[in-house]
Design an enzyme around this catalytic site. Structure first.
Site, mmCIF file in Angstrom:
data_model
loop_
_atom_site.group_PDB
_atom_site.id
_atom_site.type_symbol
_atom_site.label_atom_id
_atom_site.label_comp_id
_atom_site.label_asym_id
_atom_site.label_seq_id
_atom_site.Cartn_x
_atom_site.Cartn_y
_atom_site.Cartn_z
ATOM 1 N N ILE A 13 0.998 -2.538 9.954
ATOM 2 C CA ILE A 13 2.438 -2.336 10.214
ATOM 3 C C ILE A 13 2.636 -1.354 11.364
ATOM 4 C CG2 ILE A 13 4.686 -1.844 9.183
ATOM 5 C CD1 ILE A 13 3.323 -2.214 6.409
ATOM 6 N N ASP A 34 -4.701 7.672 15.524
ATOM 7 C CA ASP A 34 -5.294 6.905 14.424
ATOM 8 C C ASP A 34 -6.771 7.262 14.263
ATOM 9 O OD1 ASP A 34 -4.350 3.896 13.046
ATOM 10 O OD2 ASP A 34 -6.459 4.526 12.920
ATOM 11 N N THR A 37 -10.165 3.983 10.724
ATOM 12 C CA THR A 37 -10.955 3.709 9.517
ATOM 13 C C THR A 37 -11.283 2.220 9.535
ATOM 14 O OG1 THR A 37 -9.051 3.051 8.198
ATOM 15 C CG2 THR A 37 -9.581 5.418 8.252
ATOM 16 N N GLU A 85 -4.409 5.339 3.478
ATOM 17 C CA GLU A 85 -5.267 4.362 2.819
ATOM 18 C C GLU A 85 -4.265 3.497 2.069
ATOM 19 O OE1 GLU A 85 -8.488 3.701 2.831
ATOM 20 O OE2 GLU A 85 -8.891 5.274 4.292
ATOM 21 N N THR A 126 6.507 3.246 0.276
ATOM 22 C CA THR A 126 6.367 1.924 -0.346
ATOM 23 C C THR A 126 7.194 1.790 -1.619
ATOM 24 O OG1 THR A 126 4.751 0.587 -1.571
ATOM 25 C CG2 THR A 126 4.238 2.894 -1.365
ATOM 26 N N ASP A 127 7.513 0.569 -1.975
ATOM 27 C CA ASP A 127 8.224 0.320 -3.247
ATOM 28 C C ASP A 127 7.336 0.626 -4.452
ATOM 29 O OD1 ASP A 127 6.491 -1.874 -3.001
ATOM 30 O OD2 ASP A 127 8.049 -3.404 -3.245
ATOM 31 N N GLU A 128 6.017 0.775 -4.205
ATOM 32 C CA GLU A 128 5.110 0.995 -5.339
ATOM 33 C C GLU A 128 5.315 2.361 -5.987
ATOM 34 O OE1 GLU A 128 1.196 -0.645 -4.948
ATOM 35 O OE2 GLU A 128 1.844 -1.990 -3.360
ATOM 36 N N TYR A 150 -3.275 4.578 -5.504
ATOM 37 C CA TYR A 150 -2.580 4.396 -4.218
ATOM 38 C C TYR A 150 -1.118 4.807 -4.352
ATOM 39 C CZ TYR A 150 0.229 1.929 -0.707
ATOM 40 O OH TYR A 150 1.154 1.627 0.261
ATOM 41 N N LYS A 154 0.892 7.956 -2.564
ATOM 42 C CA LYS A 154 2.061 7.782 -1.697
ATOM 43 C C LYS A 154 3.253 8.574 -2.246
ATOM 44 C CE LYS A 154 2.532 5.594 1.521
ATOM 45 N NZ LYS A 154 2.285 5.898 2.959
ATOM 46 N N LYS A 189 -5.709 -7.981 1.838
ATOM 47 C CA LYS A 189 -4.455 -8.133 1.106
ATOM 48 C C LYS A 189 -4.200 -9.621 0.863
ATOM 49 C CE LYS A 189 -3.091 -3.635 1.599
ATOM 50 N NZ LYS A 189 -3.406 -3.148 2.893
ATOM 51 N N LEU A 190 -3.354 -9.901 -0.118
ATOM 52 C CA LEU A 190 -3.221 -11.272 -0.622
ATOM 53 C C LEU A 190 -3.093 -12.351 0.470
ATOM 54 C CD1 LEU A 190 -2.842 -12.984 -3.329
ATOM 55 C CD2 LEU A 190 -0.442 -12.947 -2.738
ATOM 56 N N ASN A 249 2.982 -14.582 -7.471
ATOM 57 C CA ASN A 249 1.733 -14.707 -6.699
ATOM 58 C C ASN A 249 1.199 -16.137 -6.699
ATOM 59 O OD1 ASN A 249 1.780 -11.971 -6.187
ATOM 60 N ND2 ASN A 249 0.313 -11.445 -7.792
HETATM 61 P P1 NAD Z 1 -3.344 -0.395 7.121
HETATM 62 O O1 NAD Z 1 -4.359 -0.083 6.062
HETATM 63 O O2 NAD Z 1 -3.378 -1.720 7.802
HETATM 64 O O3 NAD Z 1 -3.419 0.713 8.266
HETATM 65 C C1 NAD Z 1 -3.559 2.067 8.018
HETATM 66 C C2 NAD Z 1 -3.891 2.750 9.338
HETATM 67 O O4 NAD Z 1 -3.993 4.172 9.098
HETATM 68 C C3 NAD Z 1 -5.234 2.299 9.935
HETATM 69 O O5 NAD Z 1 -5.091 2.069 11.311
HETATM 70 C C4 NAD Z 1 -6.152 3.485 9.666
HETATM 71 O O6 NAD Z 1 -7.183 3.623 10.631
HETATM 72 C C5 NAD Z 1 -5.170 4.647 9.727
HETATM 73 N N1 NAD Z 1 -5.633 5.824 8.979
HETATM 74 C C6 NAD Z 1 -6.130 5.863 7.721
HETATM 75 N N2 NAD Z 1 -6.462 7.124 7.387
HETATM 76 C C7 NAD Z 1 -6.134 7.906 8.459
HETATM 77 C C8 NAD Z 1 -6.224 9.297 8.709
HETATM 78 N N3 NAD Z 1 -6.706 10.143 7.797
HETATM 79 N N4 NAD Z 1 -5.787 9.757 9.902
HETATM 80 C C9 NAD Z 1 -5.310 8.906 10.845
HETATM 81 N N5 NAD Z 1 -5.215 7.577 10.653
HETATM 82 C C10 NAD Z 1 -5.618 7.087 9.474
HETATM 83 O O7 NAD Z 1 -1.953 -0.140 6.414
HETATM 84 P P2 NAD Z 1 -0.551 -0.881 6.605
HETATM 85 O O8 NAD Z 1 -0.503 -2.036 5.691
HETATM 86 O O9 NAD Z 1 -0.261 -1.068 8.043
HETATM 87 O O10 NAD Z 1 0.430 0.231 6.013
HETATM 88 C C11 NAD Z 1 1.006 1.206 6.872
HETATM 89 C C12 NAD Z 1 1.898 2.118 6.054
HETATM 90 O O11 NAD Z 1 2.900 1.349 5.404
HETATM 91 C C13 NAD Z 1 1.144 2.852 4.939
HETATM 92 O O12 NAD Z 1 1.641 4.167 4.866
HETATM 93 C C14 NAD Z 1 1.491 2.080 3.679
HETATM 94 O O13 NAD Z 1 1.473 2.926 2.555
HETATM 95 C C15 NAD Z 1 2.887 1.592 4.006
HETATM 96 N N6 NAD Z 1 3.302 0.331 3.364
HETATM 97 C C16 NAD Z 1 2.492 -0.780 3.437
HETATM 98 C C17 NAD Z 1 2.924 -1.985 2.849
HETATM 99 C C18 NAD Z 1 2.097 -3.246 2.914
HETATM 100 O O14 NAD Z 1 2.466 -4.230 2.272
HETATM 101 N N7 NAD Z 1 1.026 -3.299 3.682
HETATM 102 C C19 NAD Z 1 4.179 -2.028 2.203
HETATM 103 C C20 NAD Z 1 4.962 -0.863 2.167
HETATM 104 C C21 NAD Z 1 4.511 0.299 2.758
HETATM 105 P P1 TYD Z 2 -1.918 -6.948 -2.465
HETATM 106 O O1 TYD Z 2 -1.806 -7.791 -1.244
HETATM 107 O O2 TYD Z 2 -3.191 -6.225 -2.726
HETATM 108 O O3 TYD Z 2 -0.676 -5.935 -2.431
HETATM 109 P P2 TYD Z 2 -0.125 -4.935 -3.600
HETATM 110 O O4 TYD Z 2 -1.180 -4.711 -4.589
HETATM 111 O O5 TYD Z 2 0.148 -3.709 -2.788
HETATM 112 O O6 TYD Z 2 1.093 -5.571 -4.147
HETATM 113 O O7 TYD Z 2 -1.622 -7.854 -3.726
HETATM 114 C C1 TYD Z 2 -0.428 -8.604 -3.836
HETATM 115 C C2 TYD Z 2 -0.447 -9.269 -5.194
HETATM 116 O O8 TYD Z 2 -1.505 -10.228 -5.216
HETATM 117 C C3 TYD Z 2 -0.729 -8.301 -6.326
HETATM 118 O O9 TYD Z 2 0.050 -8.653 -7.468
HETATM 119 C C4 TYD Z 2 -2.196 -8.498 -6.610
HETATM 120 C C5 TYD Z 2 -2.428 -9.953 -6.254
HETATM 121 N N1 TYD Z 2 -3.798 -10.237 -5.765
HETATM 122 C C6 TYD Z 2 -4.591 -11.192 -6.403
HETATM 123 O O10 TYD Z 2 -4.177 -11.819 -7.386
HETATM 124 N N2 TYD Z 2 -5.868 -11.402 -5.943
HETATM 125 C C7 TYD Z 2 -6.364 -10.726 -4.889
HETATM 126 O O11 TYD Z 2 -7.551 -10.942 -4.522
HETATM 127 C C8 TYD Z 2 -5.540 -9.768 -4.220
HETATM 128 C C9 TYD Z 2 -6.043 -8.987 -3.038
HETATM 129 C C10 TYD Z 2 -4.250 -9.563 -4.693
#
Ligand code: NAD
Ligand code: TYD
Length: 340
Positions: A13, A34, A37, A85, A126-128, A150, A154, A189-190, A249
């Protein structure tokens, strides 16, 4: 607002946000900071790498000296913290890095940002943090009931943001995004995991009955939402960025298979994730009142996303090697073996 530090800008994102800001705000200097990681990937930033208003610095948000240095070097006045993370399953296997980055890292950024005199701190959350919500929708004032390491980390980061606003008067805003999908998402991720596995005719490990519900948001809508809250959010407030697109899902998985022309028989119902939240749902009314509106319809967005992974094997094939395969084995080998 002129010199913006985007932490975690090489992730999924964060990189969408960097690409959006670099293209839309030529007067801002966008500095991506960044750690790179396993989830950070400079390929995600190739589209902007030659732009004049973009710079990249490698560093850890929990490294105080490095943070001080980057704030001074670029005369940073605004921080947008995406660094985290971010994968629930990894947080169950090993929570340490989640505390380091999502809690301690957020604190270091706030602390150094305050000392440096930044004008605004935007925390991407996050909504989590609301936890499992059986019925209805989470609104911004609801209490936090995080269930995974996680989500708890957050929530911890967010509470520190609140404390810095209340105690020190730091200008802060928080966004709470829902499950995000789109191009350049690390294939754990899914959506990207199942898409790329199915392309190779591999089994899709769906946790439990697959009837869990997630609220899906396209990554470009998420990036535009953070832009909106960054510019128009009220100090000290949090805003839900909800896709308002709830799906089971199992239905998302079936749709991915249909889009790829692959058989439903690839689905495997494996033992559930520990502490698995059944449902997330939020309303985005508060963010809408500031002018944000999601633009992607889920069906259209998912179709375009699946096509992107089909057309960009160069991006994900090299990720699915080495450490990725170790993680895959740890997370899925036993689960898949147990149902054979
Ligand atoms: P991602 O795992 O793809 O990216 C995380 C980035 O942070 C990576 O580039 C990593 O190298 C960097 N990073 C990790 N540890 C670090 C550190 N100690 N110092 C500097 N950089 C570091 O994550 P994403 O899916 O892009 O999520 C981005 C943000 O959005 C996160 O804060 C996450 O909690 C939030 N978020 C994600 C989702 C989702 O569905 N992916 C939904 C809601 C909120
Ligand atoms: P995920 O993409 O890990 O996002 P989050 O846990 O943050 O919601 O998972 C989305 C949904 O899909 C969650 O309910 C868990 C499910 N899931 C599976 O059933 N199998 C998988 O291998 C993964 C990665 C996720």
């Amino acid at each position: 607002m002129k010199n913006i530090l985007v932490t975690g800008g090489a992730g999924f994102i964060g990189s969408a946000f960097v690409r959006h800001m670099v293209a839309n705000y030529p007067d801002y200097n966008i500095v991506c900071y960044d750690k790179l990681t396993y989830a950070g990937n400079v390929d995600n930033l190739l589209p902007v790498s030659d732009e004049e208003n973009y710079r990249f610095e490698r560093g850890d948000i929990a490294d105080r000296r490095a943070v001080q240095h980057v704030l001074e070097q670029y005369a940073i006045d605004t921080i947008v913290n995406f660094a985290a993370e971010s994968h629930v399953d990894r947080s169950i296997l090993e929570p340490d890095a989640f505390i380091h980055t999502d809690v301690v890292g957020a604190y270091i950024l706030l602390d150094e940002g305050r000392k440096h005199g930044i004008e605004r701190f935007c925390q991407v959350s996050t909504d989590e943090v609301y936890g499992d919500i059986e019925v209805g929708h989470s609104v911004e004032d609801d209490r936090f009931l995080p269930n995974s390491p996680y989500a708890a980390s957050k929530a911890g980061g967010e509470l520190m943001v609140r404390a810095y606003h209340v105690t020190y008067g730091l200008d802060t805003v928080i966004t709470r995004g829902s499950n995000t999908y789109g191009p350049y998402q690390y294939p754990e991720k899914l959506v990207p995991f199942f898409t790329t596995e199915a392309m190779d005719d591999r089994p899709l490990p769906l946790y439990g009955d697959g009837e869990q519900i997630r609220d899906w948001l396209h990554v470009d809508d998420h990036a535009r939402g953070v832009d909106c809250i960054l510019h128009f959010g009220r100090p000290g407030e949090a805003y839900n960025l909800a896709g308002e697109n709830q799906r089971h899902n199992i239905n998302v998985t079936r749709r991915i298979l249909d889009l790829l022309g692959k058989p439903q028989s690839l689905i495997r119902h494996v033992p559930d994730r520990e502490g698995h939240d059944r449902r997330y749902a939020m309303t985005a009314e508060k963010a809408r009142a500031l002018g944000w509106q999601r633009q992607f319809d889920f069906d259209r967005g998912l179709e375009a996303t699946v096509r992107w992974y089909q057309e960009n094997e160069w991006w994900w094939r090299k990720i699915k090697t080495g450490d990725y395969l170790e993680y895959y084995k740890r997370q899925y080998a036993e689960r898949l073996a147990s149902i054979r």
